[in-house]
Design an enzyme around this catalytic site. Structure first.
Site, PDB file in Angstrom:
ATOM      1  CE  LYS A  53      -3.794  -2.436   2.207  1.00 29.97           C
ATOM      2  NZ  LYS A  53      -4.554  -2.819   3.395  1.00 29.97           N
ATOM      3  CD  GLN A  97      -3.461  -4.441   6.556  1.00 28.98           C
ATOM      4  OE1 GLN A  97      -3.599  -3.416   5.898  1.00 28.98           O
ATOM      5  NE2 GLN A  97      -3.849  -5.616   6.104  1.00 28.98           N
ATOM      6  CG  ASP A 120      -9.665  -0.320   5.077  1.00 27.37           C
ATOM      7  OD1 ASP A 120      -9.528  -0.830   3.946  1.00 27.37           O
ATOM      8  OD2 ASP A 120      -8.829  -0.424   5.982  1.00 27.37           O
TER       9      ASP A 120
HETATM   10  N1  GUN Z   1      -6.808  -6.969   6.321  1.00 29.69           N
HETATM   11  C1  GUN Z   1      -7.151  -7.768   5.295  1.00 29.69           C
HETATM   12  N2  GUN Z   1      -7.739  -7.032   4.318  1.00 29.69           N
HETATM   13  C2  GUN Z   1      -7.776  -5.767   4.758  1.00 29.69           C
HETATM   14  C3  GUN Z   1      -8.261  -4.546   4.202  1.00 29.69           C
HETATM   15  O1  GUN Z   1      -8.812  -4.483   3.092  1.00 29.69           O
HETATM   16  N3  GUN Z   1      -8.083  -3.447   4.975  1.00 29.69           N
HETATM   17  C4  GUN Z   1      -7.508  -3.491   6.194  1.00 29.69           C
HETATM   18  N4  GUN Z   1      -7.414  -2.360   6.882  1.00 29.69           N
HETATM   19  N5  GUN Z   1      -7.059  -4.595   6.743  1.00 29.69           N
HETATM   20  C5  GUN Z   1      -7.189  -5.725   6.015  1.00 29.69           C
END
Ligand code: GUN
Length: 286
Positions: A53, A97, A120
């Protein structure tokens, strides 16, 4: 032979589109989209996702603010960091995350993020907006699934969609997006009775159960479009780790199209995160 839907190429295009919008925002309003990425602990998979990311953010003209905190970080400290990000005008998107370590209540953390910065789409306000079809920020992986489907499906109306997986991150929101496009949606999961037969009814099959190779070729209707959301690390007979999806790769030739793993949904999740960040910045003060 099933067509492979190239998620990497589409993600590059979506990222370029986000970069153009970010450039316009910078020149017209002097705003540089800012994304705070918060990682607690050192889960290897989470580290890889966060690194990707961060490395992609610059390509979309997004300035990233990186926060890596130890696994024993108290919940109160994380809530303080989120409050600071909420108040910071240079930050338009906040990503925590998941999963979080056990001493931290994920629901409380997601509630604390300003819904306008919730790139998100996990805040209850955005979940509610998605379920009522009234705007808001939409989760990145489901958005990516829809963009991938749009490359091969022109008209979604009346198609039968089956989603395998009921997570808040993928299964539930992708089902809502498909419903919004007037598909007839069945949400299933690993304990669904008669799952293979239900899967076989699908024109669109979204496999998001987190179970390597769960979906066999015989579960797929001829001509179906298959989106494989699984990112599962398995050890092969040669002792080497590799990443596989939720769909077994033998006997899937009768599908019309399928996403590869890796190189399908994964890159699209990141591209949609950056698009959401630019969108949040565009709305800033609007
Ligand atoms: N963990 C697994 N997929 C995601 C996601 O799309 N966003 C976040 N913040 N954590 C994750």
């Amino acid at each position: 032979m099933a067509a492979m839907i190239d998620g990497k190429a589409l993600a590059e295009r979506v990222t370029r589109e986000a970069a153009m919008r970010a450039a316009a925002l910078a020149s017209e309003r002097g705003i540089v989209p800012g994304l705070a990425v918060i990682l607690i602990g050192d889960d290897p998979a989470s580290r890889i996702y966060v690194d990707r990311k961060l490395s992609q953010a610059g390509k979309a003209g997004v300035r990233s603010f990186e926060h890596r905190l130890p696994a024993d970080t108290p919940e109160a400290a994380l809530l303080r960091l989120i409050a600071a990000c909420n108040a910071d005008p240079a930050i338009h998107g906040i990503l925590v995350q998941l999963p979080l370590p056990p001493q931290i209540d994920s629901a409380r953390v997601l509630d604390a993020i300003d819904p306008a910065k919730d790139v998100d789409g996990f805040h209850p306000v955005n979940v509610g907006r998605l379920s009522t079809g009234t705007g808001g920020l939409v989760p990145c992986t489901p958005l990516g699934c829809m963009r991938l489907l749009e490359t091969v499906i022109e008209d979604f109306r009346g198609l039968k969609a089956v989603v395998i997986g009921k997570s808040n991150i993928v299964g539930k929101p992708v089902a809502l997006l498909l419903l919004e496009r007037e598909c007839t949606v069945t949400v299933t999961h690993i304990l669904t009775r008669g799952l293979p037969a239900i899967a076989r009814t699908a024109d669109i099959l979204v496999a998001a159960a987190g179970s390597p190779g769960l979906v066999e070729g015989s579960w797929i209707k001829p001509g179906a479009v298959v989106i494989d959301v699984g990112i599962n690390r398995v050890t092969g007979v040669d002792g080497r780790a590799r990443i596989v999806g939720d769909v077994a790769r033998e006997g899937v030739d009768h599908a019309a199209a399928i996403t590869p793993v890796p190189g399908g949904v994964g890159p699209m999740t990141i591209a949609c995160l950056l698009t959401n960040t630019v969108r949040a910045a565009e709305r800033h003060g609007a």
